[in-house]
Design an enzyme around this catalytic site. Structure first.
Site, PDB file in Angstrom:
ATOM      1  N   ALA A 151     -17.235  18.870   9.354  1.00 26.18           N
ATOM      2  CA  ALA A 151     -18.628  18.551   9.036  1.00 26.18           C
ATOM      3  C   ALA A 151     -18.800  17.934   7.519  1.00 26.18           C
ATOM      4  O   ALA A 151     -17.954  18.470   6.740  1.00 26.18           O
ATOM      5  CB  ALA A 151     -19.265  19.959   9.045  1.00 26.18           C
ATOM      6  N   ASP A 188     -20.790  13.428   8.241  1.00 29.45           N
ATOM      7  CA  ASP A 188     -21.795  12.828   9.165  1.00 29.45           C
ATOM      8  C   ASP A 188     -22.970  14.035   9.313  1.00 29.45           C
ATOM      9  O   ASP A 188     -22.717  14.513  10.459  1.00 29.45           O
ATOM     10  CB  ASP A 188     -21.166  12.128  10.463  1.00 29.45           C
ATOM     11  CG  ASP A 188     -22.247  11.608  11.365  1.00 29.45           C
ATOM     12  OD1 ASP A 188     -23.314  11.388  11.091  1.00 29.45           O
ATOM     13  OD2 ASP A 188     -21.980  11.481  12.290  1.00 29.45           O
ATOM     14  N   LYS A 189     -23.828  14.070   8.606  1.00 30.28           N
ATOM     15  CA  LYS A 189     -24.614  15.282   8.347  1.00 30.28           C
ATOM     16  C   LYS A 189     -25.754  15.036   9.631  1.00 30.28           C
ATOM     17  O   LYS A 189     -26.111  15.887  10.194  1.00 30.28           O
ATOM     18  CB  LYS A 189     -25.420  15.309   7.269  1.00 30.28           C
ATOM     19  CG  LYS A 189     -24.504  15.720   6.085  1.00 30.28           C
ATOM     20  CD  LYS A 189     -25.469  15.564   4.775  1.00 30.28           C
ATOM     21  CE  LYS A 189     -24.283  15.912   3.428  1.00 30.28           C
ATOM     22  NZ  LYS A 189     -23.693  17.605   3.629  1.00 30.28           N
ATOM     23  N   GLY A 208     -10.765  19.051  -1.666  1.00 31.13           N
ATOM     24  CA  GLY A 208      -9.581  17.988  -1.834  1.00 31.13           C
ATOM     25  C   GLY A 208      -8.146  18.789  -2.282  1.00 31.13           C
ATOM     26  O   GLY A 208      -8.243  19.843  -2.008  1.00 31.13           O
ATOM     27  N   PHE A 212     -27.323  20.624   1.552  1.00 31.58           N
ATOM     28  CA  PHE A 212     -27.746  20.333   2.885  1.00 31.58           C
ATOM     29  C   PHE A 212     -28.758  19.148   3.341  1.00 31.58           C
ATOM     30  O   PHE A 212     -29.954  19.470   4.050  1.00 31.58           O
ATOM     31  CB  PHE A 212     -28.178  21.580   3.626  1.00 31.58           C
ATOM     32  CG  PHE A 212     -27.114  22.912   3.903  1.00 31.58           C
ATOM     33  CD1 PHE A 212     -25.733  22.476   3.861  1.00 31.58           C
ATOM     34  CD2 PHE A 212     -27.539  24.018   4.404  1.00 31.58           C
ATOM     35  CE1 PHE A 212     -24.985  23.498   4.145  1.00 31.58           C
ATOM     36  CE2 PHE A 212     -26.556  24.899   4.561  1.00 31.58           C
ATOM     37  CZ  PHE A 212     -25.409  24.768   4.460  1.00 31.58           C
ATOM     38  N   SER A 235     -12.090  15.279   2.441  1.00 30.35           N
ATOM     39  CA  SER A 235     -11.760  14.707   1.443  1.00 30.35           C
ATOM     40  C   SER A 235     -10.378  13.811   1.491  1.00 30.35           C
ATOM     41  O   SER A 235     -10.250  12.698   0.898  1.00 30.35           O
ATOM     42  CB  SER A 235     -11.527  15.667   0.193  1.00 30.35           C
ATOM     43  OG  SER A 235     -12.582  16.350   0.045  1.00 30.35           O
ATOM     44  N   ASN A 251     -19.113  18.336  -4.821  1.00 24.37           N
ATOM     45  CA  ASN A 251     -20.580  18.102  -4.490  1.00 24.37           C
ATOM     46  C   ASN A 251     -21.291  18.963  -4.424  1.00 24.37           C
ATOM     47  O   ASN A 251     -20.923  20.233  -4.271  1.00 24.37           O
ATOM     48  CB  ASN A 251     -20.384  17.288  -2.814  1.00 24.37           C
ATOM     49  CG  ASN A 251     -20.416  18.674  -1.783  1.00 24.37           C
ATOM     50  OD1 ASN A 251     -21.582  18.895  -1.427  1.00 24.37           O
ATOM     51  ND2 ASN A 251     -19.526  19.041  -1.256  1.00 24.37           N
ATOM     52  N   LYS A 302     -17.894  29.636   9.669  1.00 27.55           N
ATOM     53  CA  LYS A 302     -17.369  29.041   8.557  1.00 27.55           C
ATOM     54  C   LYS A 302     -17.359  29.856   7.427  1.00 27.55           C
ATOM     55  O   LYS A 302     -18.551  29.936   6.770  1.00 27.55           O
ATOM     56  CB  LYS A 302     -18.024  27.350   8.320  1.00 27.55           C
ATOM     57  CG  LYS A 302     -17.060  26.697   7.310  1.00 27.55           C
ATOM     58  CD  LYS A 302     -17.404  25.317   7.265  1.00 27.55           C
ATOM     59  CE  LYS A 302     -16.418  24.399   6.487  1.00 27.55           C
ATOM     60  NZ  LYS A 302     -16.523  22.962   6.496  1.00 27.55           N
ATOM     61  N   ASN A 326     -24.106  25.517  -2.244  1.00 33.93           N
ATOM     62  CA  ASN A 326     -24.951  24.686  -2.481  1.00 33.93           C
ATOM     63  C   ASN A 326     -26.489  25.265  -2.018  1.00 33.93           C
ATOM     64  O   ASN A 326     -27.246  24.500  -2.481  1.00 33.93           O
ATOM     65  CB  ASN A 326     -24.751  23.123  -2.476  1.00 33.93           C
ATOM     66  CG  ASN A 326     -23.356  22.775  -2.965  1.00 33.93           C
ATOM     67  OD1 ASN A 326     -23.271  23.128  -4.212  1.00 33.93           O
ATOM     68  ND2 ASN A 326     -22.433  22.046  -2.086  1.00 33.93           N
ATOM     69  N   THR A 327     -26.230  26.077  -1.458  1.00 34.72           N
ATOM     70  CA  THR A 327     -27.771  26.830  -0.971  1.00 34.72           C
ATOM     71  C   THR A 327     -27.735  28.034  -1.359  1.00 34.72           C
ATOM     72  O   THR A 327     -27.132  29.066  -1.132  1.00 34.72           O
ATOM     73  CB  THR A 327     -28.010  26.669   0.421  1.00 34.72           C
ATOM     74  OG1 THR A 327     -27.984  25.154   1.119  1.00 34.72           O
ATOM     75  CG2 THR A 327     -29.142  27.302   0.902  1.00 34.72           C
ATOM     76  N   SER A 339     -21.588  27.475   2.488  1.00 34.94           N
ATOM     77  CA  SER A 339     -21.754  26.503   1.197  1.00 34.94           C
ATOM     78  C   SER A 339     -22.323  27.100   0.140  1.00 34.94           C
ATOM     79  O   SER A 339     -23.007  28.050   0.004  1.00 34.94           O
ATOM     80  CB  SER A 339     -22.779  25.580   1.704  1.00 34.94           C
ATOM     81  OG  SER A 339     -23.124  24.495   0.694  1.00 34.94           O
ATOM     82  N   ASN A 374     -14.730  26.580   3.531  1.00 34.22           N
ATOM     83  CA  ASN A 374     -15.464  25.544   2.852  1.00 34.22           C
ATOM     84  C   ASN A 374     -14.999  25.219   1.456  1.00 34.22           C
ATOM     85  O   ASN A 374     -13.845  25.490   1.300  1.00 34.22           O
ATOM     86  CB  ASN A 374     -16.841  26.322   2.796  1.00 34.22           C
ATOM     87  CG  ASN A 374     -17.940  25.271   3.052  1.00 34.22           C
ATOM     88  OD1 ASN A 374     -17.951  24.361   2.194  1.00 34.22           O
ATOM     89  ND2 ASN A 374     -19.033  25.769   3.692  1.00 34.22           N
TER      90      ASN A 374
END
Length: 338
Positions: A61, A64-65, A267, A114, A317, A110, A216, A176-177, A174, A245
């Site tokens: 994932a 292609d969000k 990566g 989301f 990646s 990144n 995840k 990032n939230t 994630s 993740n």
């Protein structure tokens, strides 16, 4: 051909090249010319989660969000494709710039956050599905939704995608939230999984089909944390786990000019940590299916994840850096290692 295209795309900033690459793929698929360039991947079926995967190498994932490009991406020989993360309501994500290529380290940072067009948009795209392989849909909560109300968002998204997904991944890892990773532990995780399992049972009866739920998780866990998560997954009869993740650890990229950028690192620097989490998980979850992801940059990396206990693997990646040939290399390496 990919090396030439990559050289041109890497002259652009990371997010611009990401978006342009997908637009090119989408156009090539619509024009029915993409199959002229896609590698031919021999079938190597794997039966797990009650599903038959054409081969054990999938697309993770994040690429292609919104479900705009999975029909094109599926032509590169993936055994399965996972789209998302999708949230109930559209949201723009974090401010730009929010994606950085660390070329010397073969890595990406990144902090997209989301960014997506909302679950209703994705569902409309998936209704037009031409891709015949296994399709996973990855769901998350909106940034403005509190931790206490997170279950409502996950149920909302699950109910919307359930008729169209072959499996559903619950993203609680994630970085990032804000606060999202808190859902991985203790009563937060227990209550979330109890609610999602209840929703799965209701939706299974409503639609007459059972769709597996996977969770995840992050790589930034102690073994005690991994054991606790594993016990909660088993207690709630979750169908599988995706490990892992992105990481917040910057030790492997300390000399990069981007080392100080916030966000998840993916990566090559993630390869070892992800594989170690898979091995720990396998020791605690018995036969529970594991999808291994994180730092697969060559075929041997995929093999190491399988040896550690993964049943399937995903790439992201590595696909950006190595191109479609990585799908073929990873599938061949896994096959030859058996």
């Amino acid at each position: 051909m990919y090396s030439l295209l990559k050289k041109a795309l890497f002259t652009l900033d990371a997010e611009t090249s990401h978006d342009l690459s997908l637009d090119i793929l989408g156009a090539a698929e619509r024009l029915r010319i993409l199959n002229l360039f896609a590698p031919k991947i021999p079938s190597d079926p794997v039966s797990i989660l009650g599903l038959s995967f054409d081969n054990p190498v999938g697309l993770a994932a994040g690429l292609d969000k919104n479900g705009d490009y999975f029909n094109a991406l599926g032509q590169f020989g993936f055994g399965f494709v996972e789209i998302g993360t999708i949230t109930p309501k559209p949201q723009p994500g974090n401010d730009k710039p929010r994606m950085f290529r660390l070329e010397d380290e073969t890595a990406i940072i990144n902090r997209m956050g989301f960014n997506n067009k909302g679950v209703d948009y994705l569902v409309e795209r998936v209704k037009r599905r031409r891709y015949t392989g296994i399709l996973g849909i990855n769901i998350g909560k909106n940034k403005i939704t509190s931790e206490e109300d997170a279950l409502n968002d996950y149920r909302w998204a699950m109910e919307a995608v359930y008729p169209y997904a072959d499996y559903i991944t619950v993203n609680i890892s994630s970085p990032n939230t804000p606060g999202l990773r808190n859902l991985q532990f203790g009563d937060n995780l227990k209550q979330l999984l109890e609610g999602l399992k209840e929703a799965q049972q209701q939706l299974s009866q409503l639609h007459g089909s059972y769709k597996p739920i996977l969770v995840k998780i992050a790589p930034d866990m102690s073994e005690t944390d991994v054991k606790s998560v594993a016990e909660t997954l088993l207690a709630n009869e979750i169908d599988g786990v995706v490990a892992t993740n992105t990481t917040l650890d910057r030790a492997a990229v300390a000399n990069s000019k981007y080392a100080g950028e916030a966000g998840g690192l993916s990566g090559a620097p993630l390869t070892k940590a992800s594989t170690e989490i898979i091995a720990q998980l396998r020791s605690y979850v018995g036969q529970l299916p594991i999808i291994g992801v994180g730092g697969i940059m060559q075929g041997s990396d995929a093999v190491e994840k399988i040896k550690a206990g993964a049943d399937l693997v995903q790439i992201y990646s590595g696909f950006i850096y190595q191109g479609p040939e990585l799908v073929r290399d990873a599938r061949r390496a896994i096959y030859e290692a058996r």
